[in-house]
Design a protein around this motif. Structure first.
Motif, mmCIF file in Angstrom:
data_model
loop_
_atom_site.group_PDB
_atom_site.id
_atom_site.type_symbol
_atom_site.label_atom_id
_atom_site.label_comp_id
_atom_site.label_asym_id
_atom_site.label_seq_id
_atom_site.Cartn_x
_atom_site.Cartn_y
_atom_site.Cartn_z
ATOM 1 N N THR A 2 12.642 3.429 -2.275
ATOM 2 C CA THR A 2 11.794 3.499 -3.032
ATOM 3 C C THR A 2 11.889 2.905 -4.255
ATOM 4 O OG1 THR A 2 11.694 5.380 -3.596
ATOM 5 C CG2 THR A 2 10.947 4.148 -1.355
ATOM 6 N N ARG A 53 2.214 3.070 -4.668
ATOM 7 C CA ARG A 53 0.908 3.017 -4.200
ATOM 8 C C ARG A 53 0.342 1.391 -3.908
ATOM 9 N NH1 ARG A 53 -2.535 7.495 -6.401
ATOM 10 N NH2 ARG A 53 -3.636 7.395 -4.517
ATOM 11 N N LEU A 56 2.146 -0.125 -1.263
ATOM 12 C CA LEU A 56 1.713 -0.182 -0.226
ATOM 13 C C LEU A 56 0.440 -1.012 0.196
ATOM 14 C CD1 LEU A 56 3.142 4.276 0.008
ATOM 15 C CD2 LEU A 56 3.793 1.693 1.238
ATOM 16 N N GLY A 57 -0.559 -0.496 -0.161
ATOM 17 C CA GLY A 57 -1.276 -1.200 -0.323
ATOM 18 C C GLY A 57 -1.921 -2.926 0.292
ATOM 19 N N LYS A 59 1.224 -4.528 1.014
ATOM 20 C CA LYS A 59 2.164 -4.077 2.767
ATOM 21 C C LYS A 59 0.943 -3.869 3.406
ATOM 22 C CE LYS A 59 5.552 -2.578 4.803
ATOM 23 N NZ LYS A 59 6.924 -1.173 4.615
ATOM 24 N N PHE A 60 -0.667 -2.864 3.587
ATOM 25 C CA PHE A 60 -1.103 -3.283 4.738
ATOM 26 C C PHE A 60 -2.653 -3.653 4.746
ATOM 27 C CE2 PHE A 60 1.888 1.237 4.723
ATOM 28 C CZ PHE A 60 2.506 0.664 5.663
ATOM 29 N N GLY A 61 -2.588 -4.142 3.382
ATOM 30 C CA GLY A 61 -3.826 -5.455 3.195
ATOM 31 C C GLY A 61 -4.959 -4.393 2.678
ATOM 32 N N ALA A 62 -4.467 -3.241 2.150
ATOM 33 C CA ALA A 62 -4.989 -3.072 1.802
ATOM 34 C C ALA A 62 -5.500 -2.884 -0.196
ATOM 35 C CB ALA A 62 -5.564 -1.249 2.033
#
Length: 95
Positions: A2, A53, A56-57, A59-62
């Protein structure tokens, strides 16, 4: 690996190499560099965590604009803080 781990590894290896170099030259500055690292590392780690963070958001569409701006803000804060700490260390070692 990471982004946080990469940044931590880079900061740790740079500090360790500087401390070893200072110990070998006999100037006794390894403790000063360790303190500089301990002062500079937390805001950098926090900024890297914010980017992680947000990533990650993303990547997951958030991902949100607020988290992006927060990560950007903390990156600027960390940059200024590291510049201040390194400037003080540089001033302390000018003889």
């Amino acid at each position: 690996m990471t982004l946080f781990r990469r940044a931590w590894l880079l900061m740790t290896s740079a500090t360790a190499s500087c401390a070893v170099s200072a110990a070998q030259t006999g100037k006794g500055t390894s403790d000063d560099l360790l303190w500089a690292f301990l002062l500079a590392a937390p805001p950098v780690a926090y900024a890297v965590n914010k980017w992680w963070r947000w990533g990650l958001g993303f990547k997951f569409g958030a991902a949100s604009g607020a988290s992006f701006l927060s990560a950007l803000k903390w990156s600027l804060i960390a940059t200024v803080w590291v510049a201040i700490v390194m400037g003080l260390v540089w001033l302390m070692h000018q003889k």
